[in-house]
Motif scaffolding. Structure first.
Motif, mmCIF file in Angstrom:
data_model
loop_
_atom_site.group_PDB
_atom_site.id
_atom_site.type_symbol
_atom_site.label_atom_id
_atom_site.label_comp_id
_atom_site.label_asym_id
_atom_site.label_seq_id
_atom_site.Cartn_x
_atom_site.Cartn_y
_atom_site.Cartn_z
ATOM 1 N N ASN A 15 -14.716 -15.525 13.835
ATOM 2 C CA ASN A 15 -13.567 -16.223 13.214
ATOM 3 C C ASN A 15 -13.847 -16.771 11.444
ATOM 4 N N VAL A 16 -14.998 -17.098 11.548
ATOM 5 C CA VAL A 16 -15.666 -17.489 10.170
ATOM 6 C C VAL A 16 -15.680 -16.342 9.313
ATOM 7 N N LEU A 17 -16.238 -15.214 9.800
ATOM 8 C CA LEU A 17 -16.436 -13.895 9.227
ATOM 9 C C LEU A 17 -15.330 -13.215 8.769
ATOM 10 N N LEU A 18 -14.191 -13.380 9.792
ATOM 11 C CA LEU A 18 -12.854 -12.830 9.558
ATOM 12 C C LEU A 18 -12.383 -13.304 8.296
ATOM 13 N N LYS A 19 -12.393 -14.774 8.423
ATOM 14 C CA LYS A 19 -11.454 -15.647 7.250
ATOM 15 C C LYS A 19 -12.214 -15.269 5.867
ATOM 16 N N GLN A 20 -13.652 -15.129 6.051
ATOM 17 C CA GLN A 20 -14.230 -14.713 4.590
ATOM 18 C C GLN A 20 -13.831 -13.676 4.246
ATOM 19 N N ALA A 21 -13.659 -12.553 5.054
ATOM 20 C CA ALA A 21 -13.495 -11.238 4.578
ATOM 21 C C ALA A 21 -12.017 -11.054 4.095
ATOM 22 N N GLN A 22 -11.170 -11.968 4.782
ATOM 23 C CA GLN A 22 -9.809 -11.835 4.461
ATOM 24 C C GLN A 22 -9.541 -12.454 2.992
ATOM 25 N N GLN A 84 -17.125 -4.647 4.328
ATOM 26 C CA GLN A 84 -18.288 -4.369 5.244
ATOM 27 C C GLN A 84 -17.958 -4.667 6.631
ATOM 28 N N LEU A 85 -17.483 -5.911 6.812
ATOM 29 C CA LEU A 85 -17.329 -6.483 8.180
ATOM 30 C C LEU A 85 -16.273 -5.477 8.994
ATOM 31 N N THR A 86 -15.323 -4.778 8.355
ATOM 32 C CA THR A 86 -14.395 -3.970 9.068
ATOM 33 C C THR A 86 -15.204 -2.752 9.419
#
Length: 117
Positions: A15-22, A84-86
């Protein structure tokens, strides 16, 4: 404190990584939505009727909210294709499916993510 990583810890980290990417790609939209305002008509996300869920993650809104599908299927997480996360999530899913083919990979990803761009 120590020991195996729990499912909750893994989900929290994701969730933290998703929010940062968004935030990297959709910062303005996230700020407006967090304040209860509408996103600009010029936003590329406008047609997705986005909203921010209880965890602070940007998701697709829309009419599927009344179906019997899971929350993730009704409201996939919005990700930018260039992030990059995607790429890591796509690669992980590709390996998890044992290189099964592009249609299966796409169908599996679309159950949880809306890859944009």
């Amino acid at each position: 404190m120590y020991g195996p990583i729990t499912a909750g810890e893994l989900q929290g980290t994701l969730n933290v990584l998703l929010k940062q990417a968004q935030k990297w790609y959709f910062l303005e939209e996230m700020h407006l939505l967090a304040r209860g305002q509408h996103i600009r008509t010029s936003s590329k996300l406008r047609s997705l009727t986005p909203f921010i869920d209880a965890a602070g993650i940007l998701r697709v809104g829309g009419r599927l909210q009344h179906t019997h599908a899971s929350f993730d299927e009704r409201h996939p997480i919005i990700l930018n294709a260039d992030d990059q996360l995607t790429r890591l999530l796509v690669d992980y899913e590709h390996r998890r499916l044992m290189h099964d083919g592009p249609q299966h990979l796409l169908a599996s990803l679309q159950r949880r993510y809306w890859i944009f761009g």
